[in-house]
Design a protein around this motif. Structure first.
Motif, PDB file in Angstrom:
ATOM      1  N   VAL A   6       0.870  -1.174   0.000  1.00 19.99           N
ATOM      2  CA  VAL A   6       0.000   0.000   0.000  1.00 19.99           C
ATOM      3  C   VAL A   6       0.908   1.227   0.000  1.00 19.99           C
ATOM      4  O   VAL A   6       1.551   1.547   1.004  1.00 19.99           O
ATOM      5  CB  VAL A   6      -0.952   0.007   1.210  1.00 19.99           C
ATOM      6  CG1 VAL A   6      -1.857   1.244   1.168  1.00 19.99           C
ATOM      7  CG2 VAL A   6      -1.781  -1.273   1.258  1.00 19.99           C
ATOM      8  N   TYR A   7       0.982   1.886  -1.148  1.00 17.46           N
ATOM      9  CA  TYR A   7       1.873   3.035  -1.333  1.00 17.46           C
ATOM     10  C   TYR A   7       1.064   4.320  -1.212  1.00 17.46           C
ATOM     11  O   TYR A   7       0.048   4.490  -1.887  1.00 17.46           O
ATOM     12  CB  TYR A   7       2.541   2.949  -2.717  1.00 17.46           C
ATOM     13  CG  TYR A   7       3.391   4.152  -3.052  1.00 17.46           C
ATOM     14  CD1 TYR A   7       4.627   4.338  -2.445  1.00 17.46           C
ATOM     15  CD2 TYR A   7       2.950   5.100  -3.971  1.00 17.46           C
ATOM     16  CE1 TYR A   7       5.408   5.444  -2.748  1.00 17.46           C
ATOM     17  CE2 TYR A   7       3.733   6.203  -4.286  1.00 17.46           C
ATOM     18  CZ  TYR A   7       4.957   6.371  -3.665  1.00 17.46           C
ATOM     19  OH  TYR A   7       5.723   7.467  -3.964  1.00 17.46           O
ATOM     20  N   THR A   8       1.534   5.221  -0.345  1.00 22.80           N
ATOM     21  CA  THR A   8       0.781   6.445  -0.075  1.00 22.80           C
ATOM     22  C   THR A   8       1.694   7.665  -0.181  1.00 22.80           C
ATOM     23  O   THR A   8       2.269   8.129   0.810  1.00 22.80           O
ATOM     24  CB  THR A   8       0.133   6.401   1.328  1.00 22.80           C
ATOM     25  OG1 THR A   8      -0.546   5.159   1.499  1.00 22.80           O
ATOM     26  CG2 THR A   8      -0.858   7.542   1.497  1.00 22.80           C
ATOM     27  N   LYS A  37       0.944  -7.678  -5.019  1.00 24.88           N
ATOM     28  CA  LYS A  37      -0.061  -6.752  -5.534  1.00 24.88           C
ATOM     29  C   LYS A  37       0.245  -5.367  -4.983  1.00 24.88           C
ATOM     30  O   LYS A  37       0.705  -5.239  -3.847  1.00 24.88           O
ATOM     31  CB  LYS A  37      -1.476  -7.181  -5.113  1.00 24.88           C
ATOM     32  CG  LYS A  37      -1.957  -8.437  -5.791  1.00 24.88           C
ATOM     33  CD  LYS A  37      -3.390  -8.773  -5.406  1.00 24.88           C
ATOM     34  CE  LYS A  37      -3.843 -10.049  -6.101  1.00 24.88           C
ATOM     35  NZ  LYS A  37      -5.215 -10.428  -5.720  1.00 24.88           N
ATOM     36  N   VAL A  38      -0.021  -4.340  -5.787  1.00 24.48           N
ATOM     37  CA  VAL A  38       0.278  -2.964  -5.393  1.00 24.48           C
ATOM     38  C   VAL A  38      -1.006  -2.148  -5.390  1.00 24.48           C
ATOM     39  O   VAL A  38      -1.786  -2.197  -6.346  1.00 24.48           O
ATOM     40  CB  VAL A  38       1.304  -2.316  -6.348  1.00 24.48           C
ATOM     41  CG1 VAL A  38       1.518  -0.848  -5.989  1.00 24.48           C
ATOM     42  CG2 VAL A  38       2.623  -3.080  -6.320  1.00 24.48           C
ATOM     43  N   GLN A  73      -8.160  -7.673  -1.168  1.00 23.46           N
ATOM     44  CA  GLN A  73      -6.697  -7.564  -1.189  1.00 23.46           C
ATOM     45  C   GLN A  73      -6.107  -7.895   0.183  1.00 23.46           C
ATOM     46  O   GLN A  73      -5.124  -8.626   0.281  1.00 23.46           O
ATOM     47  CB  GLN A  73      -6.274  -6.155  -1.603  1.00 23.46           C
ATOM     48  CG  GLN A  73      -6.526  -5.822  -3.053  1.00 23.46           C
ATOM     49  CD  GLN A  73      -6.252  -4.360  -3.376  1.00 23.46           C
ATOM     50  OE1 GLN A  73      -6.140  -3.516  -2.488  1.00 23.46           O
ATOM     51  NE2 GLN A  73      -6.130  -4.056  -4.659  1.00 23.46           N
ATOM     52  N   ILE A  74      -6.711  -7.351   1.234  1.00 31.01           N
ATOM     53  CA  ILE A  74      -6.219  -7.601   2.591  1.00 31.01           C
ATOM     54  C   ILE A  74      -6.392  -9.068   2.956  1.00 31.01           C
ATOM     55  O   ILE A  74      -5.488  -9.697   3.522  1.00 31.01           O
ATOM     56  CB  ILE A  74      -6.931  -6.681   3.608  1.00 31.01           C
ATOM     57  CG1 ILE A  74      -6.487  -5.229   3.384  1.00 31.01           C
ATOM     58  CG2 ILE A  74      -6.638  -7.115   5.045  1.00 31.01           C
ATOM     59  CD1 ILE A  74      -7.254  -4.208   4.194  1.00 31.01           C
ATOM     60  N   PHE A  82       3.295  -1.136   4.083  1.00 36.11           N
ATOM     61  CA  PHE A  82       2.829   0.240   3.959  1.00 36.11           C
ATOM     62  C   PHE A  82       4.036   1.149   3.741  1.00 36.11           C
ATOM     63  O   PHE A  82       4.993   1.109   4.522  1.00 36.11           O
ATOM     64  CB  PHE A  82       2.086   0.678   5.225  1.00 36.11           C
ATOM     65  CG  PHE A  82       0.801  -0.047   5.457  1.00 36.11           C
ATOM     66  CD1 PHE A  82      -0.384   0.408   4.906  1.00 36.11           C
ATOM     67  CD2 PHE A  82       0.766  -1.199   6.232  1.00 36.11           C
ATOM     68  CE1 PHE A  82      -1.584  -0.268   5.120  1.00 36.11           C
ATOM     69  CE2 PHE A  82      -0.421  -1.878   6.459  1.00 36.11           C
ATOM     70  CZ  PHE A  82      -1.604  -1.411   5.900  1.00 36.11           C
ATOM     71  N   ILE A  83       4.000   1.966   2.696  1.00 35.38           N
ATOM     72  CA  ILE A  83       5.071   2.921   2.400  1.00 35.38           C
ATOM     73  C   ILE A  83       4.448   4.311   2.411  1.00 35.38           C
ATOM     74  O   ILE A  83       3.531   4.584   1.629  1.00 35.38           O
ATOM     75  CB  ILE A  83       5.731   2.629   1.040  1.00 35.38           C
ATOM     76  CG1 ILE A  83       6.256   1.197   0.990  1.00 35.38           C
ATOM     77  CG2 ILE A  83       6.860   3.630   0.758  1.00 35.38           C
ATOM     78  CD1 ILE A  83       6.711   0.734  -0.393  1.00 35.38           C
ATOM     79  N   TYR A  84       4.957   5.179   3.285  1.00 36.99           N
ATOM     80  CA  TYR A  84       4.326   6.487   3.465  1.00 36.99           C
ATOM     81  C   TYR A  84       5.275   7.440   4.195  1.00 36.99           C
ATOM     82  O   TYR A  84       6.185   7.011   4.888  1.00 36.99           O
ATOM     83  CB  TYR A  84       3.029   6.341   4.269  1.00 36.99           C
ATOM     84  CG  TYR A  84       3.212   5.676   5.619  1.00 36.99           C
ATOM     85  CD1 TYR A  84       3.439   6.434   6.770  1.00 36.99           C
ATOM     86  CD2 TYR A  84       3.173   4.295   5.757  1.00 36.99           C
ATOM     87  CE1 TYR A  84       3.612   5.829   8.009  1.00 36.99           C
ATOM     88  CE2 TYR A  84       3.356   3.682   6.974  1.00 36.99           C
ATOM     89  CZ  TYR A  84       3.566   4.457   8.109  1.00 36.99           C
ATOM     90  OH  TYR A  84       3.748   3.849   9.322  1.00 36.99           O
TER      91      TYR A  84
END
Length: 195
Positions: A6-8, A37-38, A73-74, A82-84
């Motif tokens: 999950v890219y934020t 998956k992205v 997805q979850i 998580f990338i944020y």
């Protein structure tokens, strides 16, 4: 291992995106990671706003058809990454809106007698890769570790996810921030991780 990223971050020409690319690169070289998956929340146009009214009630969020694909997805993932950035000591509003909607009662947890609910996402693990302008130890020394407490105790442990790994990278806007070294660290971690 199936992994959801999950890219934020709203900019793909950014350090956060470089961290995302290194997560992808390391994962692609890891034999234990079978599928990735992205979910790019900004690119997806995810709506972080909660709306409750006579037709849409909070207690029904676990069946909201508008976010069914995100619940799937979850459910599918063994590991969620998580990338944020850390803004004002916490994740961006976009990510918090995702969390508010997806980690809902009767999907992520179930109320029961006593103080704590039953976590319904047991067996999954999480990695949080976050960047900030301030010093690396700023959240710990100045904010009483608020970021990690929010993410690990108030969220992930609450829904049954006990294995949570944090990478909090500080000084990311400084020429002395060792950005390349930190990017390499993320690449190596995802290349070797086995669970």
């Amino acid at each position: 291992m199936k992994m959801l990223i999950v890219y934020t971050y709203p900019n793909h020409k950014s350090l956060n995106y470089a961290f995302f690319q290194n997560v992808m690169k390391g994962s692609s070289e890891n034999p234990y990671i079978t599928e990735v998956k992205v979910l790019d929340l900004y690119e997806e146009g995810f709506n972080p706003l909660l709306v409750f009214n006579e037709e849409k009630r909070r207690r029904d969020m676990h069946t909201d058809p508008n976010i069914e694909k995100y619940r799937k997805q979850i459910t599918w993932a063994d590991k969620i990454v998580f990338i944020y950035p850390i803004w004002w000591g916490r994740p961006p509003a976009m990510l918090l809106g995702y969390i508010d909607q997806l980690f809902a009662s009767n999907f992520a947890y179930k109320d029961k007698k006593g103080y704590f609910p039953e976590g319904l996402l047991k067996g999954k693990s999480v990695v949080c890769v976050s960047t900030m302008k301030g010093p690396t130890h700023y959240p710990f020394l100045w904010l009483n570790n608020a970021h990690k407490i929010l993410m690990k105790r108030a969220l992930f442990n609450f829904v049954g996810i006990k294995k949570v790994k944090f990478f909090e990278f500080g000084n990311m806007e400084s020429p002395k921030g060792n950005q390349m070294k930190k990017l390499e660290r993320i690449y190596k971690y995802f290349k070797k991780i086995d669970q």
